[in-house]
Every structure is written in C-alpha cells, then in structure tokens.
Write a protein that holds these residues in place. Structure first.
Motif, PDB file in Angstrom:
ATOM      1  N   LEU A  54       0.811  -1.208   0.000  1.00 28.70           N
ATOM      2  CA  LEU A  54       0.000   0.000   0.000  1.00 28.70           C
ATOM      3  C   LEU A  54       0.849   1.265   0.000  1.00 28.70           C
ATOM      4  O   LEU A  54       0.447   2.285  -0.557  1.00 28.70           O
ATOM      5  N   LEU A 101      -4.274   4.438   5.563  1.00 30.65           N
ATOM      6  CA  LEU A 101      -5.348   3.498   5.877  1.00 30.65           C
ATOM      7  C   LEU A 101      -5.889   3.788   7.264  1.00 30.65           C
ATOM      8  O   LEU A 101      -5.284   4.523   8.048  1.00 30.65           O
ATOM      9  N   CYS A 144     -14.437   6.000   4.217  1.00 26.21           N
ATOM     10  CA  CYS A 144     -13.413   5.250   3.487  1.00 26.21           C
ATOM     11  C   CYS A 144     -13.816   5.056   2.027  1.00 26.21           C
ATOM     12  O   CYS A 144     -12.972   5.129   1.122  1.00 26.21           O
ATOM     13  N   ARG A 195      -9.967   4.858   0.891  1.00 17.11           N
ATOM     14  CA  ARG A 195      -9.018   4.290   1.840  1.00 17.11           C
ATOM     15  C   ARG A 195      -9.422   2.880   2.272  1.00 17.11           C
ATOM     16  O   ARG A 195     -10.600   2.619   2.535  1.00 17.11           O
ATOM     17  N   PRO A 196      -8.441   1.981   2.392  1.00 16.66           N
ATOM     18  CA  PRO A 196      -8.738   0.680   3.000  1.00 16.66           C
ATOM     19  C   PRO A 196      -8.871   0.833   4.506  1.00 16.66           C
ATOM     20  O   PRO A 196      -8.330   1.772   5.096  1.00 16.66           O
ATOM     21  N   TRP A 197      -9.583  -0.111   5.113  1.00 19.01           N
ATOM     22  CA  TRP A 197      -9.667  -0.074   6.566  1.00 19.01           C
ATOM     23  C   TRP A 197      -9.746  -1.469   7.159  1.00 19.01           C
ATOM     24  O   TRP A 197     -10.255  -2.404   6.547  1.00 19.01           O
ATOM     25  N   TRP A 204     -11.989  -2.613   1.515  1.00 18.85           N
ATOM     26  CA  TRP A 204     -11.270  -1.687   0.635  1.00 18.85           C
ATOM     27  C   TRP A 204     -12.139  -1.384  -0.574  1.00 18.85           C
ATOM     28  O   TRP A 204     -12.282  -2.218  -1.470  1.00 18.85           O
ATOM     29  N   HIS A 264     -11.592  -2.527  -4.412  1.00 21.74           N
ATOM     30  CA  HIS A 264     -10.748  -3.724  -4.430  1.00 21.74           C
ATOM     31  C   HIS A 264     -11.462  -4.948  -3.862  1.00 21.74           C
ATOM     32  O   HIS A 264     -10.983  -6.067  -4.020  1.00 21.74           O
ATOM     33  N   LEU A 322      -9.086  -9.292   3.098  1.00 19.64           N
ATOM     34  CA  LEU A 322     -10.025  -8.680   2.163  1.00 19.64           C
ATOM     35  C   LEU A 322     -10.913  -9.766   1.554  1.00 19.64           C
ATOM     36  O   LEU A 322     -10.419 -10.735   0.970  1.00 19.64           O
TER      37      LEU A 322
END
Length: 357
Positions: A4, A131, A149, A154-156, A172, A175, A228
């Motif tokens: 990332l 993130l 997000c 943003r991923p979390w 995410w 994604h 994920l």
C-alpha cells in the motif's frame, strides 16, 4: 496484493537495531520496514481494540499514527484498554495513548485528534492517512468509517468484540467488499448489546487487536494474503477461529455522501438551557450520572431509551447527551425513527460541555 505504501529512503542505525528480528522476515525485510516507516495510519478509538493495535503498530515501526478519540479514561476501561493505567483516569485517552507509544517506541510520531469522529471531519481526516484501523465500539461510528473510506478510497481494518467473541475483516472500496456488504443496515435499536451492557473479556480484545495490527502490517508491506473478502471469527470459550467468505452485494446502494445526525454544540445548549424550553436527557449509566452531570439533565440510560424511544413528549425540543456523543447518537437514531419531530444530541457529549464550562 501490492504494498500500500511506498518505502522511505533509509533506516537509521537505531531503527535497524530495534527492528532486527522483524527485518529477518523474508516477507518484510528492509523494504517492508521502510514501507512501515513511511506509513501513516489513523486509529479510530483508543479503547479495548485500539489499545493493543496501537502498541503493536508502534512496536512494528509504523512511522506516523494518528489517534482520534474524544473520551477520557474511566476506571472501568482499565481491564481491557491496556494503553491506559490507573494514574490516567480522567485524562483524555489520546494523551494517555500518546504517552504509552512514547514509552514503547520513541521513534514513532503520534498525532493526537482529541475530537469525536463525525460527518464533518471524517473525510478530511481520512484523506491525510494511508489506511484506517477502526477500533470503535458502536454501529454509528462503524458506518461512518465505512462511508468515509468509500468516499476517500481508503482501505480499513475492522474489528469488533463482545463477551468472549470477536471478528476481524479488511475492507477496501474498489478492491473488494466493504462493511455495508457484511451489514447493509444497522441492527434495530436495542437488539445488540454493547460491551457496557454485556461485558467483554480483556484478553479477547488483545487477540482481536493483535489480528488487526497484523492485517495492517500486511497491507502496508504487501506481505501474505489479507483478510479482504473474508471475515475472521474468534470464539474464545471454544478457542476456535473460523473464516467466512464475503462478496460484494451488486444491489447495494452506492455511498455518495455522509449523512449527519442533527446535533447541538455546548455553547448553544447553554443558551437553550437558559431559555428553559428543552428537555435534556442523559443516556449514560446511573453511576456516571451520579459522579458528574449537566445541571437540569434527566437520567434515562440508553437501554431504556432504546426499549421505548417513543416515550418523549413530541411538543418539547429534546436534547440527548452521553459522555462523548456515541451513545447519544444511537439513542437519537431510535428517537427520530419513533417520530420525534425535534430531537438532537450534544456534539462531543459532556466532555465538550466541561471544556466550555
């Protein structure tokens, strides 16, 4: 998955000594450690999950960690919120958490956000970090984190605990699945107890918080396979871990904006109290109310509000408040759903009131 974060330029000799055993890991190595050094992670909540996640992220060498929390340390926090100690009772959690990081790893930069995460600040804050790690303990904040997000890309890393159980996942947007794919709507008010009502084993927070920290390190460095598209579930009484697969819901409504609950700030509340034309309700627990209360506030704990949200006089403006705004937001949702035409909650809770007075 690709890393990332782009790597920093170099490691100092102090960093090489401190992270020597981590540098030996082939999946991390020097390049991964440089990525950790360059990373900016925002931690939502310095509580039961945020505490172990924060300590392990700092120990791993995440270079910049933001902590957002507007609450103060309470004695009932101490059995599970391990960044705080007895001497910290009454202090802002962000201050106590920053001190704990300084003791654990002085090479880390901590940015303190002593404020409540709300629709007005979430997108701006999230955009400043790579993130988000969500250690919040309520559905209102979780949906807010999800939506912010999604809007910022943003991923979390999400975790949740209750009693002897916990869950961890990575979301995410663009994604893979997001939180609203797992839980499209919040549960009906009063159907899911909070840790304040049902309790939680501190060691379960440690297990889930550690898993959250691991997932964060993996996302930053590109190591291994992230969660994920999967949800990790832990049952401490049976001592089992299992994994559920999660897919995106093609029928899910897209997130285009963050909906805000009607609220009032402390200064406006003071003016309205002088006018005497509002009903001020404290939704905290009786022990909290007994220790300190806003003059004129009527105590009706959250559980009682959720059990009968239509109990309030619709002809009178209603102001709900709690310690920091989380429980009052949950109560407000239920009251509005019950048809109250003029209900708000206190922004920042009694902590904001205290700062004004």
């Amino acid at each position: 998955m690709k890393p990332l974060v782009e790597p920093a330029s170099e490691l100092t000799s102090d960093e090489r000594r401190r992270y020597a055993r981590q540098l030996l890991l082939p999946a991390i190595g020097e390049e991964g450690q440089l990525r950790l050094k360059a990373a900016r992670v925002l931690l939502v909540g310095a509580g039961g999950l945020g505490s172990p996640a924060l300590l392990y992220l700092a120990a791993a060498g995440v270079g910049t960690i933001g902590v957002i929390d507007d609450d103060v340390v309470d004695e009932t926090n101490l059995h599970r919120q391990v960044v705080h100690g007895t001497a910290d009772v009454g202090r802002p959690k962000v201050d106590s958490a920053a001190d704990a990081v300084a003791r654990a790893n002085p090479l880390i930069t901590v940015i303190k956000h002593n404020e409540r995460l709300c629709p007005g600040n979430a997108e701006h804050l999230f955009a400043a970090y790579d993130l988000v790690v969500d250690g919040s303990d309520n559905f209102t904040t979780r949906y807010l984190v999800n939506d912010a997000c999604v809007l910022t890309g943003r991923p979390w890393v999400w975790g949740a605990v209750l009693r002897f159980e916990g869950q961890v996942a990575v979301f995410w947007p663009g994604h893979g699945p997001v939180y609203r794919d797992l839980f499209p709507e919040p549960p009906a008010p009063g159907t899911v107890p909070s840790c304040n009502e049902a309790g939680v084993l501190g060691a379960v927070c440690a297990a889930i918080g550690a898993a959250m920290a691991t997932e964060t390190v993996k996302l930053i460095t590109g190591a291994g396979r992230s969660l994920l598209g999967r949800v990790l579930i832990h049952d401490a009484l049976a001592m089992t871990w299992c994994t559920l697969h999660l897919s995106q819901d093609p029928q899910r409504e897209p997130v285009t904006t963050i909906a805000a609950l009607p609220e009032i700030d402390a200064a406006q509340l003071a003016r309205e109290l002088q006018d005497g034309e509002i009903a001020l309700v404290d939704v905290r627990e009786p022990t909290e109310h007994a220790q300190h209360a806003i003059p004129g506030a009527q105590l009706i704990p959250l559980t009682k509000v959720l059990a009968d949200p239509g109990r309030f006089d619709h002809s009178v403006r209603l102001v709900l408040h709690c310690a920091g705004g989380t429980r009052s937001a949950e109560a407000l949702r239920a009251v509005l759903a019950a048809g109250h035409p003029d209900a708000v909650h206190l922004q920042g809770g009694i902590a904001a009131w205290d700062r004004l007075n």
